[in-house]
Design a protein around this motif. Structure first.
Motif, PDB file in Angstrom:
ATOM      1  N   ASN A 195      20.134   3.441  -1.091  1.00  0.00           N
ATOM      2  CA  ASN A 195      18.979   2.999  -0.542  1.00  0.00           C
ATOM      3  C   ASN A 195      18.020   2.231  -1.735  1.00  0.00           C
ATOM      4  OD1 ASN A 195      20.636   2.510   1.343  1.00  0.00           O
ATOM      5  ND2 ASN A 195      19.368   3.655   3.249  1.00  0.00           N
ATOM      6  N   MET A 196      17.420   3.397  -2.831  1.00  0.00           N
ATOM      7  CA  MET A 196      16.249   3.289  -3.171  1.00  0.00           C
ATOM      8  C   MET A 196      16.382   2.810  -4.278  1.00  0.00           C
ATOM      9  SD  MET A 196      14.627   6.938  -2.649  1.00  0.00           S
ATOM     10  CE  MET A 196      12.778   6.215  -3.354  1.00  0.00           C
TER      11      MET A 196
ATOM     12  N   THR B 215       2.902   3.187  -1.758  1.00  0.00           N
ATOM     13  CA  THR B 215       3.966   4.250  -2.994  1.00  0.00           C
ATOM     14  C   THR B 215       4.794   3.096  -3.452  1.00  0.00           C
ATOM     15  OG1 THR B 215       5.378   4.570  -0.631  1.00  0.00           O
ATOM     16  CG2 THR B 215       3.957   6.073  -1.675  1.00  0.00           C
ATOM     17  N   ARG B 216       5.478   1.993  -2.520  1.00  0.00           N
ATOM     18  CA  ARG B 216       6.496   1.183  -2.586  1.00  0.00           C
ATOM     19  C   ARG B 216       5.803   0.337  -3.289  1.00  0.00           C
ATOM     20  NH1 ARG B 216       7.588  -3.705  -2.907  1.00  0.00           N
ATOM     21  NH2 ARG B 216      10.627  -4.236  -2.204  1.00  0.00           N
TER      22      ARG B 216
ATOM     23  N   ASN C 268      19.765   8.462   0.731  1.00  0.00           N
ATOM     24  CA  ASN C 268      18.561   7.594   0.202  1.00  0.00           C
ATOM     25  C   ASN C 268      18.633   7.561  -1.021  1.00  0.00           C
ATOM     26  OD1 ASN C 268      17.542   8.672   2.689  1.00  0.00           O
ATOM     27  ND2 ASN C 268      16.473  10.521   1.959  1.00  0.00           N
TER      28      ASN C 268
ATOM     29  N   VAL D  48       9.825  10.322  -7.899  1.00  0.00           N
ATOM     30  CA  VAL D  48       9.703  10.329  -6.228  1.00  0.00           C
ATOM     31  C   VAL D  48      10.477  11.145  -6.223  1.00  0.00           C
ATOM     32  CG1 VAL D  48      11.004   8.429  -6.165  1.00  0.00           C
ATOM     33  CG2 VAL D  48       9.305   9.351  -4.188  1.00  0.00           C
TER      34      VAL D  48
ATOM     35  N   HIS E  82       7.247  12.207  -0.926  1.00  0.00           N
ATOM     36  CA  HIS E  82       7.975  11.467  -0.827  1.00  0.00           C
ATOM     37  C   HIS E  82       7.818  10.405   1.284  1.00  0.00           C
ATOM     38  CE1 HIS E  82      12.435  11.035   1.061  1.00  0.00           C
ATOM     39  NE2 HIS E  82      11.802  11.493   2.094  1.00  0.00           N
ATOM     40  N   GLN E  83       7.722   9.749   0.761  1.00  0.00           N
ATOM     41  CA  GLN E  83       6.951   8.849   2.007  1.00  0.00           C
ATOM     42  C   GLN E  83       7.854   7.468   1.732  1.00  0.00           C
ATOM     43  OE1 GLN E  83       2.630   9.960   1.828  1.00  0.00           O
ATOM     44  NE2 GLN E  83       2.589   7.642   1.960  1.00  0.00           N
ATOM     45  N   TRP E  84       6.920   6.353   2.972  1.00  0.00           N
ATOM     46  CA  TRP E  84       7.377   5.748   2.581  1.00  0.00           C
ATOM     47  C   TRP E  84       6.255   3.925   3.279  1.00  0.00           C
ATOM     48  CZ3 TRP E  84      10.191   3.744  -1.212  1.00  0.00           C
ATOM     49  CH2 TRP E  84      10.653   1.400  -1.723  1.00  0.00           C
ATOM     50  N   SER E  85       5.452   4.056   2.112  1.00  0.00           N
ATOM     51  CA  SER E  85       4.688   3.365   2.997  1.00  0.00           C
ATOM     52  C   SER E  85       3.966   1.609   1.906  1.00  0.00           C
ATOM     53  CB  SER E  85       2.661   3.772   3.156  1.00  0.00           C
ATOM     54  OG  SER E  85       2.699   4.384   1.647  1.00  0.00           O
TER      55      SER E  85
ATOM     56  N   LEU F 118      14.959  -0.780  -5.300  1.00  0.00           N
ATOM     57  CA  LEU F 118      13.592  -1.295  -6.454  1.00  0.00           C
ATOM     58  C   LEU F 118      14.642  -1.093  -7.469  1.00  0.00           C
ATOM     59  CD1 LEU F 118      12.672   2.396  -6.411  1.00  0.00           C
ATOM     60  CD2 LEU F 118      10.956   0.203  -6.132  1.00  0.00           C
TER      61      LEU F 118
END
Length: 429
Positions: A309-310, A283-284, A306, A160, A277-280, A314
């Protein structure tokens, strides 16, 4: 600075170990110590046991025998022995109330004297010497099914971008192609960017069906359906392509892709997810449930934030897994102010998996021709980087170059002198 980094050699979680998730099962544990009870409870939160219904209580063998005298046994029973009673006698009593097909894991005590073959004779499927950690419990329960069902349990690698346009899809597609070609592993790339996916373009494919047909199917996707939907890119690489059309919106629930991933795991050794590249929710979930995660970033401030944070989110969601990896892409772009690799790594508190240099001609040529980097330039530095990444992510470890001998330069020099000295002698003769 080296382009490939390895910081996991001393990781107690065995970073290259592949633990496949379990199917929907019931697990009941009977513990003797608080430490084991805590470890089993924590194991129930691990992503690989997400489909299992796991309960834990104290009481050990005695409690298990008492409970199953009046109720059916689950798929798996985990029993802890504290060494105060004869474990073989206890297992004989448990066998008297156990349903056929129930699998038994024993967490033993160093004081147990029963030989392993006697435990096996009494139906014990796995024996672990305590004290145990959470990952020991996860590994033991998962191994009962990955080994006994005699099925392939594919390794899932999710790639990602920390930001749009950083080249995450290019990295995912080249790594998957290299795994299939150089490691001879049957692999599938799943393009999860249904509206704007580029995998079809990168592999020079134009399939009429793909991931949308699988995820939007009214019936649960099975192996036969997946075989029909896969487009063959090379002998060992297949593609589940995105439609890349805007005739509808693609809104999914968090578990929308679970059945697709589970079905492919049963037949394919390596599955590479090209995650948009999206946060839903979905996808998570795809990232959290992958065996390995690679975040692709460019060396600028937004990517730094970013990525940080990811990694943080995770890591917290996967406490028993190797931490997510990240790689820096398009490094060294002309006239662009960049964050130095060393400073980026310091903020992440870990080194990048790889540092891929900016090369507009190489990458644009590959993209416009529908080729991989290795097809454009077999011996290019970036091709070698993708080979090292493929080995690492497929669980093969990094391919190390042979060490140069300290005597090599000296011997080469002496050989040169010998050649120069002998030529006049041959001529004179």
């Amino acid at each position: 600075m080296s382009d490939i980094h390895d910081e996991d050699a001393d990781d107690p979680r065995h970073p290259d170990e592949h633990i496949a998730p379990v199917p929907r099962i019931s697990v009941q544990a009977f513990c003797e110590t608080e430490q084991t009870l805590a470890a089993v409870t924590a194991a129930g939160e691990d992503r690989r046991l997400a489909k299992a219904h796991l309960t834990a209580r104290d009481g050990g063998l005695a409690a298990a025998i008492e409970v199953y005298e009046s109720m059916p046994t689950p798929n798996v029973i985990v029993i802890e022995s504290d060494g105060t009673r004869d474990i073989l006698e206890g297992l004989d009593d448990l066998a008297g109330v156990c349903d056929p097909g129930t699998r038994v894991v024993v967490i033993g005590n160093p004081n147990d004297t029963a030989p392993y073959r006697e435990l096996v004779r009494r139906g014990v499927n796995d024996y672990v010497v305590g004290p145990v950690e959470t990952l020991d419990v996860v590994r033991s329960i998962c191994s009962l099914f990955s080994a006994s069902e005699a099925i392939i349990t594919g390794r899932v690698i999710a790639v990602v971008g920390a930001k749009g346009g950083v080249g995450a899809s290019t990295v995912a597609h080249n790594v998957a192609w290299t795994i299939a070609r150089d490691l001879a592993l049957d692999s599938v790339v799943i393009d999860l960017d249904l509206a704007f996916g580029t995998a079809g373009l990168d592999y020079n494919q134009d399939p009429v069906q793909g991931i949308a047909n699988a995820v939007l199917s009214q019936d649960r996707p099975d192996t036969a359906l997946m075989e029909r939907l896969l487009a063959k890119c090379t002998e060992r690489l297949s593609l589940l392509a995105a439609p890349a059309t805007l005739d509808r919106v693609y809104d999914f629930g968090a578990e929308a892709f679970d059945a697709v991933f589970d079905t492919l795991r049963m037949t394919t050794p390596c599955i590479v997810l090209d995650v948009p590249h999206q946060w839903s929710g979905w996808t998570r979930r795809a990232l959290v449930n992958a065996d390995d995660i690679v975040i692709v970033a460019e060396p600028d401030l937004a990517n730094l934030r970013n990525t940080k944070n990811m990694l943080s989110v995770l890591k917290a969601a996967r406490p028993n897994d190797r931490p997510p990896l990240y790689c820096l892409n398009q490094v060294g772009m002309h006239k662009r102010a960049e964050i130095e690799v060393k400073a980026f790594a310091k903020t992440m508190e870990s080194q990048p998996l790889a540092v891929i240099p900016f090369d507009s001609k190489l990458f644009s040529t590959a993209a416009n021709n529908g080729q991989m980097i290795a097809e454009v330039s077999k011996s290019h530095r970036t091709t070698l980087l993708f080979q090292s990444m493929a080995n690492r992510l497929a669980g093969r470890g990094e391919v190390k170059k042979p060490k140069r001998s300290l005597l090599g330069p000296l011997l080469k020099k002496l050989k040169g002198r010998s050649g120069r000295g002998s030529a006049p002698h041959r001529k004179a003769s």
